[in-house]
Structure formats: C-alpha cells, structure tokens
Design a protein around this motif. Structure first.
Motif, PDB file in Angstrom:
ATOM      1  N   LEU A  66     -10.524   2.964  -5.242  1.00 48.14           N
ATOM      2  CA  LEU A  66      -9.569   2.124  -4.523  1.00 48.14           C
ATOM      3  C   LEU A  66      -9.934   0.654  -4.704  1.00 48.14           C
ATOM      4  O   LEU A  66      -9.062  -0.171  -4.964  1.00 48.14           O
ATOM      5  CB  LEU A  66      -9.607   2.500  -3.038  1.00 48.14           C
ATOM      6  CG  LEU A  66      -8.319   2.375  -2.236  1.00 48.14           C
ATOM      7  CD1 LEU A  66      -7.276   3.336  -2.763  1.00 48.14           C
ATOM      8  CD2 LEU A  66      -8.592   2.673  -0.767  1.00 48.14           C
ATOM      9  N   GLY A  67     -11.225   0.341  -4.531  1.00 46.68           N
ATOM     10  CA  GLY A  67     -11.736  -1.011  -4.769  1.00 46.68           C
ATOM     11  C   GLY A  67     -10.870  -2.097  -4.170  1.00 46.68           C
ATOM     12  O   GLY A  67     -10.335  -2.933  -4.885  1.00 46.68           O
ATOM     13  N   GLY A 262       1.841  -4.132  -6.075  1.00 47.65           N
ATOM     14  CA  GLY A 262       0.432  -4.416  -5.809  1.00 47.65           C
ATOM     15  C   GLY A 262      -0.187  -3.398  -4.867  1.00 47.65           C
ATOM     16  O   GLY A 262      -1.318  -2.955  -5.056  1.00 47.65           O
ATOM     17  N   VAL A 263       0.578  -3.000  -3.833  1.00 48.43           N
ATOM     18  CA  VAL A 263       0.094  -1.997  -2.890  1.00 48.43           C
ATOM     19  C   VAL A 263      -0.060  -0.644  -3.587  1.00 48.43           C
ATOM     20  O   VAL A 263      -1.062   0.064  -3.406  1.00 48.43           O
ATOM     21  CB  VAL A 263       1.070  -1.858  -1.695  1.00 48.43           C
ATOM     22  CG1 VAL A 263       0.431  -1.029  -0.588  1.00 48.43           C
ATOM     23  CG2 VAL A 263       1.503  -3.214  -1.180  1.00 48.43           C
ATOM     24  N   ILE A 264       0.939  -0.282  -4.376  1.00 48.36           N
ATOM     25  CA  ILE A 264       0.924   1.014  -5.054  1.00 48.36           C
ATOM     26  C   ILE A 264      -0.229   1.094  -6.042  1.00 48.36           C
ATOM     27  O   ILE A 264      -0.942   2.104  -6.120  1.00 48.36           O
ATOM     28  CB  ILE A 264       2.277   1.260  -5.763  1.00 48.36           C
ATOM     29  CG1 ILE A 264       3.365   1.518  -4.718  1.00 48.36           C
ATOM     30  CG2 ILE A 264       2.197   2.429  -6.732  1.00 48.36           C
ATOM     31  CD1 ILE A 264       4.754   1.625  -5.298  1.00 48.36           C
ATOM     32  N   TRP A 265      -0.448   0.036  -6.814  1.00 49.57           N
ATOM     33  CA  TRP A 265      -1.548   0.045  -7.790  1.00 49.57           C
ATOM     34  C   TRP A 265      -2.895   0.110  -7.061  1.00 49.57           C
ATOM     35  O   TRP A 265      -3.790   0.868  -7.437  1.00 49.57           O
ATOM     36  CB  TRP A 265      -1.492  -1.187  -8.680  1.00 49.57           C
ATOM     37  CG  TRP A 265      -2.423  -1.105  -9.846  1.00 49.57           C
ATOM     38  CD1 TRP A 265      -2.187  -0.551 -11.069  1.00 49.57           C
ATOM     39  CD2 TRP A 265      -3.781  -1.600  -9.904  1.00 49.57           C
ATOM     40  NE1 TRP A 265      -3.294  -0.656 -11.878  1.00 49.57           N
ATOM     41  CE2 TRP A 265      -4.281  -1.287 -11.196  1.00 49.57           C
ATOM     42  CE3 TRP A 265      -4.604  -2.252  -8.996  1.00 49.57           C
ATOM     43  CZ2 TRP A 265      -5.568  -1.633 -11.598  1.00 49.57           C
ATOM     44  CZ3 TRP A 265      -5.896  -2.587  -9.403  1.00 49.57           C
ATOM     45  CH2 TRP A 265      -6.351  -2.286 -10.681  1.00 49.57           C
ATOM     46  N   THR A 266      -3.030  -0.675  -5.990  1.00 44.36           N
ATOM     47  CA  THR A 266      -4.271  -0.681  -5.230  1.00 44.36           C
ATOM     48  C   THR A 266      -4.556   0.688  -4.618  1.00 44.36           C
ATOM     49  O   THR A 266      -5.683   1.180  -4.627  1.00 44.36           O
ATOM     50  CB  THR A 266      -4.212  -1.735  -4.112  1.00 44.36           C
ATOM     51  OG1 THR A 266      -4.025  -3.022  -4.689  1.00 44.36           O
ATOM     52  CG2 THR A 266      -5.484  -1.734  -3.285  1.00 44.36           C
ATOM     53  N   SER A 295      -7.153   6.950   2.180  1.00 46.38           N
ATOM     54  CA  SER A 295      -5.844   6.307   2.345  1.00 46.38           C
ATOM     55  C   SER A 295      -5.742   5.573   3.677  1.00 46.38           C
ATOM     56  O   SER A 295      -5.188   4.467   3.739  1.00 46.38           O
ATOM     57  CB  SER A 295      -4.728   7.345   2.226  1.00 46.38           C
ATOM     58  OG  SER A 295      -4.818   8.321   3.249  1.00 46.38           O
ATOM     59  N   ILE A 296      -6.286   6.150   4.738  1.00 49.86           N
ATOM     60  CA  ILE A 296      -6.182   5.515   6.059  1.00 49.86           C
ATOM     61  C   ILE A 296      -7.081   4.284   6.143  1.00 49.86           C
ATOM     62  O   ILE A 296      -6.626   3.186   6.505  1.00 49.86           O
ATOM     63  CB  ILE A 296      -6.543   6.521   7.166  1.00 49.86           C
ATOM     64  CG1 ILE A 296      -5.478   7.628   7.250  1.00 49.86           C
ATOM     65  CG2 ILE A 296      -6.661   5.816   8.516  1.00 49.86           C
ATOM     66  CD1 ILE A 296      -5.869   8.777   8.152  1.00 49.86           C
ATOM     67  N   ILE A 297      -8.360   4.454   5.815  1.00 55.18           N
ATOM     68  CA  ILE A 297      -9.297   3.328   5.897  1.00 55.18           C
ATOM     69  C   ILE A 297      -8.922   2.244   4.896  1.00 55.18           C
ATOM     70  O   ILE A 297      -8.924   1.052   5.208  1.00 55.18           O
ATOM     71  CB  ILE A 297     -10.743   3.813   5.660  1.00 55.18           C
ATOM     72  CG1 ILE A 297     -11.168   4.753   6.793  1.00 55.18           C
ATOM     73  CG2 ILE A 297     -11.704   2.627   5.579  1.00 55.18           C
ATOM     74  CD1 ILE A 297     -12.523   5.403   6.578  1.00 55.18           C
ATOM     75  N   GLY A 298      -8.582   2.663   3.676  1.00 51.56           N
ATOM     76  CA  GLY A 298      -8.167   1.694   2.665  1.00 51.56           C
ATOM     77  C   GLY A 298      -6.917   0.944   3.072  1.00 51.56           C
ATOM     78  O   GLY A 298      -6.815  -0.277   2.874  1.00 51.56           O
ATOM     79  N   GLY A 299      -5.945   1.648   3.657  1.00 51.16           N
ATOM     80  CA  GLY A 299      -4.718   0.993   4.078  1.00 51.16           C
ATOM     81  C   GLY A 299      -4.954  -0.043   5.167  1.00 51.16           C
ATOM     82  O   GLY A 299      -4.412  -1.159   5.111  1.00 51.16           O
TER      83      GLY A 299
END
Length: 561
Positions: A66-67, A262-266, A295-299
């Motif tokens: 995810l980076g 950008g969100v989708i690529w990230t 997905s939750i923490i990254g979001g």
C-alpha cells in the motif's frame, strides 16, 4: 481393501472451502495434514511453501505494498492536480467507502479459497458452467498485468524522488531520463534479490519495512502541521472543503471522479494477503483479516494525510509545475524549512523502497500461481520452487526482467512512463471486480462462505463494490483536457497500454488457448469414482479409480469451470 495398501488414502473434505473440484470428487492423501494443508488440498493443490507468514507479517507485506506515504507522493498529480483541495478531501472519503466494499468482498472470497491464485481461482470456480476457463483467463491476465507493473512504477517514482533530492541539494543538477532509468534498474535488481530469499527472511524484512512505514507516516502527519512556515499556518476549512480547483476541461463532478485514480492506485495493494495465503498459517482467517485491516487502516491514515496536505498547501499550481518534476518534494519545500523538508523526503524514499519490495513479492506469487496452471509460455520454468529458499525464484527473476524492460518507457518522457500507473489502477480493479460480480450476480447458492464472511451483508457490499468499479472504468480512461487542447503529450493512454495486451490475450484465447486452458490445474491426487471401505479407526479410505491425467479430464467434463 487392506488399509495398509499403498492405494489407501485419507479423505479430505471440501468444507469450508469453495473448490474447483466438483461435489463428489475429493482430494486424498496418505499422510497427516495440518488444518492449513487440508484446506489447500481441498482446493486441489499440494503444499509447496513453508507457512512462515502470520497475520502480522502478512499485514506488513500488504501495508508495505500500500505504501501510503510514497503512494501519495507518486499520485499527488491526480488528486490535487485534477480537483484541488476539495477534490482531495471529498474524493478520498467518497472513494474509500466503495473501495472498502471491494476489499471486504475480496476478503470473503479469500476465506473461502485461500490460494495464491486468488482472484483467478475464484473466477474459475464461481463462473457459470462452461465459462470458468474464460473468466479465469481474463481475471488472471488482468491481475497479472496490474501486479507485474506495480514494482516498476513504484521503483520509478522512488528513483525520481532520490534524484529530486539531489536537485534540491545541488540546484545546478538536472536529472536526465537515462539517469532515472539506470537508478530504477538498480532498485529493481535489489528488490529481485531480496524477493528471492527464504520466506522467513522476506517476512522479517517486510515486517521492519512496514513498521518504518507506519512510523514515518505518523511522523509526517505530526511534523507538517507543527513545523509549517505558513502564516497563517492553515487554510480555512471553508476553502479546503468548499473549493474545487478544477484542473481538467470537464465539470467539477467529473473532475472529482477523475481524482479517484490516485486513491485507486494507492489502495490497490490489499489483495497481497490473498496471494500469500499459501505461505500464511491459519490462512482462511488470517489472510482475510489482513485484507480488511490493510484497507481500513490504510484508508483512514490516507485520508488524514490528505487533510494535512489540503490544509497546508498554499500554491497548487507551483506544486504541480515545479522544475523538480516531483510534486511531493515541491510541496514539502513550499510549506517547510528546507532541512525539515529534506528529512521527510528521506523518510518517503525509505518507505518507497519497502513498498517496491512488497510489490515484487506479491507479483512473484501471482506469476508462480498462474505458471503452476500453465498459463504462460515456458510455465515449467517459472513455476519451479527453489529447493534451497523454498520460494519461486524463477518467477521473481521473470518479473524483475520484465520490469526493467517496461521502465524503458522512462526514455519516452513523463507521458509514456505515466502509463504504468494507469495500468496498475485499471488492471487491478477489473481483476478484483470480475469474481466479486460473479459471486453477487451469478453464482446463487454454489458459493460456500469460509470462516470469515459478511453474512447477510455479503451481496449488498459486493454489489456496491462491483458497480463502483463499473462506474470508474470510463473515468480512468479520460484525459484531463479536451478539444484543441488535447495533444499526444496530454492524452490518457490507458486504453492503449491496458487494452492492447488484453486484446492480444483475447485473440490468443479465441485462436488457441480455449482448446487447452481449463483453469486451475489440480496437482493432488483425487478420486471421482469412490469406493468407500472401512479403514483404521473408522477413517474412510478411498481407492483412486483413474490416473491424475484422466481425473483432470473427467473433472473438466463433469463440471466446466
């Protein structure tokens, strides 16, 4: 039949998995199995990797892929450049609601089918009779194209940031495309070497990398507001939330949708636990948990980063059009003292290295899984597991070599190399959506939920995710300008760079592959025609009625994937 006969095997039930093997055809084994091995065997595969990934280390690889910090740095152009601060904060928030739906639906599939083939295997199993091979073919190739472009695109951004740091330190230095390319190649080679190491070493490396990613992200979120040199420090909330600085020729609403790229690529890296599930202990629970946690923490952390940047940026045009050629570096210099900006840029660079490494690991497992089912030319070479490291070294080397070739696009300029980012976004989410859509709209009661599932929310959540991807497909292909402003340099080449290889794959299917490709290729002994007899301690043993080759043919005939 004597229970000690070499043709006597222990029966492995399908439950709780959704298997490519039809009902009545069960795998059999002549040795004791762990619960993880039994689940994998029930899916039709023998255990070939060491299960040295845990929930934590699997999450670490996924979070590294995810980076957030380097991903945001690499895709600032799409969020801030397309829709300004309003698009950044609203765009990320709206997109994340639907991306969570995709991630949760994928986690449910992972729990039912925890194999490195992942989405490809799910499409083969769930598709209507007769369409399984085609669904698997399209899903597999789309997923592989997205995976194999991940590490090169990240490593290119990393090389650009390193050289941008050099330009800041020495204003007279202007990096050339050749220098960017050669540095990118060096990084790819290093990642290839690390990804060829034993599983335990890779898990340890990515654990440390993810810990550093999290710490660097927290440090960045605290440092920018605290150390900003802006006066006043923050832009007013009404300007941040209410101002859509439209950088496209489309209406504001479309510009916000375009900023979703950008969100989708990230957020396209949370499928990594699916592909690592054959190396993870307690995979049908740990792997889907890792997907949902990522997905939750990254979001959440990604949105916090969007807010910090939106409230502190003062001149978006200057950030987008800086001579440094790297918007993140330009932004840091705009809002922070130079030494502080350089320190945060250094943290981003280290995080980017960890991210590229995670991408390489995940992509190699996808390549191995598809080669195991003979999807590629020379599959017998790419599916080899190295006897010393117990990892798919040949698959890693193949991905590294392809990455070096793809990065030749750097020599064609920013537009050409930018195609890698477009491919990653659209290819991955199409691969995500195909099995989810089949599960929701087609499969009926043939899907057996695993121990991690959404219950009654399964279909509504999956439907929301699949429809979101359908909406975004044309949006991801739009250029930022139209009419007379549209030139070759400003064209969105996503349709070509993704469509051309997928068209070639479809032509291959029609001309040749449909004759021999049957989807996931079972590599464990199994029996279609069982003769149940009494075994030791009441365990049912079975006699295999035919050879593996004949069984595979019969399986395909009795239940088309």
């Amino acid at each position: 039949m004597d229970s000690k006969d070499p043709k006597s095997y222990r029966d492995v039930d399908h439950a709780p998995v959704t298997s490519v093997l039809p009902d009545g055809d069960v795998p059999v084994t002549d040795h004791a199995l762990t619960s993880d091995d039994a689940v994998l065997v029930a899916l039709g595969y023998r255990q070939e990797f060491k299960r040295e990934f845990s929930l934590w280390t699997t999450f670490c690889v996924s979070f590294a892929v995810l980076g957030l910090l380097p991903s945001f740095a690499s895709t600032m152009y799409y969020g801030m450049g397309y829709a300004g601060t309003g698009g950044m904060v609203w765009g990320w928030l709206i997109a994340m609601v639907f991306i969570q739906c995709v991630a949760m639906a994928m986690a449910e599939l992972c729990s039912a089918m925890p194999t490195s083939g992942g989405l490809y295997y799910a499409s083969a199993v769930l598709a209507p009779p007769g369409y399984g091979p085609l669904a698997a073919w399209l899903t597999g190739w789309s997923n592989w194209i997205g995976q194999v472009t991940g590490a090169p695109s990240v490593d290119y951004s990393l090389a650009a940031m390193i050289l941008a740091a050099g330009s800041i330190s020495n204003p007279d230095y202007v990096p050339t495309n050749w220098q960017v390319y050669l540095l990118t190649v060096l990084i790819i080679i290093i990642h290839t070497i690390i990804s060829s190491m034993p599983t335990k070493w890779i898990a340890t490396f990515n654990s440390w990398g993810s810990v550093f990613n999290i710490l660097a992200l927290v440090i960045t979120l605290i440092t920018i507001p605290a150390a900003t040199s802006n006066r006043p420090k923050f832009t007013s909330a009404s300007d941040v939330w209410g101002t859509i600085l439209n950088g496209t020729d489309f209406p504001d609403g479309v510009a916000i949708l375009m900023s979703f790229v950008g969100v989708i690529w990230t957020m396209s890296g949370y499928d990594s636990p699916f592909h690592l599930s054959e190396e993870c202990s307690n995979a049908n629970i740990a792997s889907p948990r890792a997907i949902s946690l990522t997905s939750i923490i990254g979001g959440l952390f990604g949105w916090f980063l969007q807010l910090v940047v939106a409230y502190t940026v003062t001149d978006i045009d200057a950030v987008m059009n800086s001579d440094l050629g790297q918007p993140w570096a330009s932004y840091l210099l705009q809002v922070l003292p130079q030494k502080t900006a350089m320190a945060l840029l250094a943290l981003t660079i280290i995080c980017g290295f960890s991210m590229g490494q995670g991408c390489m690991v995940a992509a190699s497992r996808v390549t191995y899984a598809y080669a195991r089912d003979d999807c590629f030319p020379l599959s017998r070479v790419w599916k080899q597991v190295n006897p010393h490291t117990q990892t798919p070294v040949n698959a890693v080397i193949l991905n590294g070599g392809l990455g070096i070739l793809m990065c030749l696009l750097i020599l064609g300029g920013d537009t050409a190399i930018g195609a890698l980012f477009s491919i990653g976004a659209i290819a991955q989410f199409i691969a995500f959506a195909i099995p989810i859509a089949i599960r929701v709209f087609v499969v009926g009661d043939r899907f057996r939920p695993g121990p991690w599932n959404l219950g009654r929310l399964s279909k509504p959540v999956g439907a929301a995710g699949a429809l979101f991807v359908l909406l975004m497909l044309p949006i991801l292909c739009l250029p930022s300008v139209t009419g007379s402003d549209l030139t070759a340099d400003l064209m969105n080449w996503t349709c070509l760079v993704y469509g051309a290889p997928m068209l070639a794959v479809m032509v291959w299917w029609v001309v040749d592959a449909r004759r021999w490709f049957r989807g996931p290729k079972v590599n464990v002994e199994h029996s279609l025609y069982r003769e149940d007899v009494e075994g030791v301690d009441g365990v049912v043993v079975q006699e295999t009625a035919a050879s593996d080759a004949q069984d595979q043919k019969d399986m395909s005939d009795s239940k088309p994937q």
